[in-house]
Design a protein around this motif. Structure first.
Motif, PDB file in Angstrom:
ATOM      1  N   ALA A 227       0.933  -1.297   0.187  1.00  0.00           N
ATOM      2  CA  ALA A 227       0.025  -0.065   0.027  1.00  0.00           C
ATOM      3  C   ALA A 227       0.834   1.321  -0.007  1.00  0.00           C
ATOM      4  N   PRO A 228       0.385   2.415  -0.577  1.00  0.00           N
ATOM      5  CA  PRO A 228       1.183   3.497  -0.587  1.00  0.00           C
ATOM      6  C   PRO A 228       1.042   4.399   0.963  1.00  0.00           C
ATOM      7  N   GLY A 229       2.098   5.171   1.143  1.00  0.00           N
ATOM      8  CA  GLY A 229       1.869   5.737   2.154  1.00  0.00           C
ATOM      9  C   GLY A 229       2.368   5.295   3.624  1.00  0.00           C
ATOM     10  N   LYS A 230       1.915   5.734   4.556  1.00  0.00           N
ATOM     11  CA  LYS A 230       2.497   5.507   5.944  1.00  0.00           C
ATOM     12  C   LYS A 230       1.630   5.230   6.950  1.00  0.00           C
ATOM     13  N   THR A 231       1.877   4.558   8.117  1.00  0.00           N
ATOM     14  CA  THR A 231       0.875   4.579   9.050  1.00  0.00           C
ATOM     15  C   THR A 231       1.541   4.788  10.715  1.00  0.00           C
TER      16      THR A 231
END
Length: 365
Positions: free
Chosen positions: A124-128
């Motif tokens: 998945a793209p992005g961060k968490t």
């Protein structure tokens, strides 16, 4: 001609109006994903909605990658939900549990370092954020392609969570098949590169959805089952090259199941979470699916009224307006001003920005 304020039958649920509370993740449960007493007050305050769709609720530890989100896979979680559903019912409301498996959006920190599962080995793209990283965000990890054994286990988890939801007092369940989470990752060809009976053709990519719906129906009864989709545009890196035939196929199949309703999340070019210039799929889906259709797409009061009166949908689900306006249906009925919500408290841990927004009656007093 129906209006936004008229009653509606949603399968086995009789709703007094067509203003639904959309699922809203708030992050107020414990680290063990157990609902807390404050959540009973929050949901009861919003019981005048035609129907409350709960915040997304994990079906398993494997499938939940959001800090302090609730679950429905342990005995403690079931017992934690009972005061919530009791409070909603005591206030005259109705509430269904939205069942959630996040797929590749689950960071390994939530599962003792194990990779998440998805339709295919994608990231998945992005961060968490995780419990390990605190306020620091980290990139998502590559998922592994789910095996047939994994799929069988996930389907068992959906069935168990449905049983638990009914035991906890929910009036039904909604399958979360939207927003780039596990079911959506299987449905759309941008994230599903499989070459087995869960990949390739539309029929194959929709197989997991069909099997999950069948398991929910077997546990709760068709009239207490609904499903949410986000059919157009990119959501968390999940997109389809030709969504209309995919979702028309799904709508036609759902007719054979007799479920209570379908909710579509279709953000426009300036959507709150995700945006798209892709034409909406809902008009074609409306022709394919013969049951009640609920739309959710950052509606204003005027847009919601027109949507129901024109027959484009049977009801409208509101998200953000319910955050700060526990009595939203009455405010919309009177065309009264709305409280503004505070983004800083969307996912904070306490009652501030959660249970302290005033009703119209309190403001007038």
């Amino acid at each position: 001609m129906a209006t936004l304020f008229d009653p509606i039958t949603l399968g086995a649920i009789e709703a007094p109006n067509r203003i639904l509370m959309a699922p809203l993740t708030r992050g107020r449960a414990t680290q063990a994903s157990v609902p807390v007493p404050m959540m009973a007050e929050y949901y009861a305050q919003r019981a005048s909605a035609g129907l409350i769709i709960s915040e997304a609720t994990g079906i398993s530890r494997e499938g939940l990658g959001w800090p302090y989100a609730p679950g429905l896979w342990t005995r403690e979680q079931v017992e934690g939900w009972k005061p919530v559903t009791d409070a909603v019912h005591a206030a005259g409301g109705r509430i269904v549990a939205q069942l959630w498996h996040m797929g590749r959006i689950v960071h390994p920190d939530f599962n003792d370092g194990a990779a998440p599962i998805s339709a295919s080995a994608t990231t998945a793209p992005g961060k968490t954020r995780t419990y390990v990283t605190g306020n620091d965000k980290v990139p998502y990890a590559e998922a592994r392609a789910a095996t047939h054994d994994d799929i069988a286990r996930v389907l068992d988890d959906y069935a168990a969570a449905t049983r638990n939801a009914i035991e906890a007092g929910f009036d039904g369940v909604q399958l979360h098949a939207a927003n780039g989470y596990l079911i959506d990752q299987f449905l759309r060809d941008g994230s599903n590169m499989r070459d087995d009976d869960y990949g390739g053709s539309i029929e194959n990519r929709a197989r997991l959805l069909r099997q999950a719906i069948e398991r929910l129906v077997a546990e709760a009864g068709a009239g207490r089952v609904s499903v949410r989709f986000s059919p157009n545009g990119d959501t968390q890196g999940v997109i389809d090259s030709n969504p209309e035939p995919l979702f028309v196929h799904i709508g036609e199949w759902l007719n054979t199941q007799g479920i209570g309703f379908v909710e579509l999340r279709e953000p426009g070019p300036e959507g709150t979470f995700g945006s798209t210039t892709q034409p909406p799929v809902s008009p074609a889906f409306r022709k394919a699916w013969k049951g009640p259709l609920v739309l959710n797409q950052d509606f204003t009061r005027a847009q919601a009224i027109e949507t129901v009166e024109s027959g484009s949908a049977d009801a409208v689900a509101f998200g953000r307006p319910f955050l700060a306006n526990p009595d939203l249906p009455e405010r919309l009925r009177r065309d009264a001003p709305l409280n503004a919500d505070e983004m800083a408290t969307w996912y904070s841990r306490g009652p501030e920005g959660y249970t302290d927004y005033p009703t119209l009656e309190a403001v007038n007093a």
